[in-house]
Design an enzyme around this catalytic site. Structure first.
Site, PDB file in Angstrom:
ATOM      1  N   ASP A  91       0.856  -1.182   0.000  1.00 28.99           N
ATOM      2  CA  ASP A  91       0.000   0.000   0.000  1.00 28.99           C
ATOM      3  C   ASP A  91       0.894   1.234   0.000  1.00 28.99           C
ATOM      4  OD1 ASP A  91      -1.972  -1.867   0.438  1.00 28.99           O
ATOM      5  OD2 ASP A  91      -2.746  -0.963   2.269  1.00 28.99           O
ATOM      6  N   SER A 231       8.193   4.880   6.340  1.00 30.39           N
ATOM      7  CA  SER A 231       8.740   3.816   5.509  1.00 30.39           C
ATOM      8  C   SER A 231       8.408   4.046   4.039  1.00 30.39           C
ATOM      9  CB  SER A 231       8.213   2.459   5.976  1.00 30.39           C
ATOM     10  OG  SER A 231       6.865   2.545   6.371  1.00 30.39           O
TER      11      SER A 231
END
Length: 273
Positions: A91, A231
């Protein structure tokens, strides 16, 4: 003055930035987030980020990091297994860059050329005139990721993060430079050639956990997960190996990131046109 301006553009801020980025403090923070004492943080995190809990497996979670790396329930992330389709490994918000020798790509708190990203100039040269796909994960995203493609997989190469501090006499002209910790592997795909899949961790508390070493990558199989912290996942693709969906390309040219889900088709092999 906001917190980032304080950290990056003042002398006291740079002192705290160096402290915050130190490995001992990151380990202490990580140990706390691994412990049951951190569980009280979960409810507020869910509310603030509007996380849809019905999508996730949350039974038995006892710490914040267990929640952050939660698994998704079956049926909420189907992976497109058509061999000619290039799919998102996670995602995130996707942007695409054409790679030149001097192309500068923004990632987290820093900017990289492909050579500085990989710390390997010879490997970087293989991707000149190719594509760099940057998937930026937000805190409400699913923080597990899959192999984008099947093929022989190299060993994992880990590059530790570095905080480059400069003398405070030049705060504006020479800003702090951060290199995030990152880890990458090469996958020899029969359809898309040699792909590099890289995970980029946070400057502060952020851990990359890859589940396998050298061997065989399987498209759609879980590759690993991030623990708390910002991230990013990066795919490097050689010149002519893939065509990216036009909407994503047009958005990237306009400076717009495209939301994608793990397993979603984002491009295709030009051989299949």
């Amino acid at each position: 003055m906001d917190s980032l301006t304080f950290l990056y553009k003042t002398i006291p801020g740079r002192f705290f930035l160096k402290l915050l980025a130190s490995r001992p403090l990151s380990k202490i923070c990580g140990a706390f987030l691994d412990s049951s004492f951190s569980s009280f943080l979960i409810a507020g995190f869910v509310r603030k980020n509007n996380i849809q809990l019905e999508e996730y497996q949350t039974e038995g979670i006892k710490s914040f990091n267990e929640f952050f790396r939660r698994k998704i329930k079956d049926g909420f992330r189907s992976f497109d297994m058509e061999a000619s389709h290039l799919c998102a490994p996670c995602d995130g918000l996707l942007s695409v860059w054409n790679i030149k020798e001097d192309t500068v790509i923004p990632v987290k708190q820093s900017c990289y050329t492909i050579s500085s990203l990989l710390k390997n100039q010879e490997l970087a040269k293989e991707y000149y005139n190719g594509l760099c796909l940057v998937f930026r994960l937000c805190v409400d995203n699913y923080h597990r990721y899959c192999y984008s493609e099947s093929g022989k997989k190299s060993k994992n190469t880990f590059i530790p993060g570095v905080l480059h501090t400069v003398r405070p006499v030049a705060l504006e002209s020479r800003p702090v430079f951060v290199e995030n910790c990152r880890e990458y592997t090469c996958i020899e795909s029969q359809v898309f050639g040699k792909i590099i899949q890289m995970e980029v961790g946070a400057m502060l508390v952020g851990r990359i956990v890859n589940l396998e070493e050298e061997g065989i990558a399987i498209r759609g199989k879980e590759k690993g997960f991030f623990e708390y912290g910002g991230s990013t996942i990066i795919l490097l693709i050689k010149n002519g190996a893939a065509n990216i969906n036009n909407t994503i390309i047009q958005n990237s040219l306009a400076g717009i990131e495209t939301p994608v889900k793990m397993g979603q088709m984002i491009g295709y092999s030009p051989r299949q046109e």
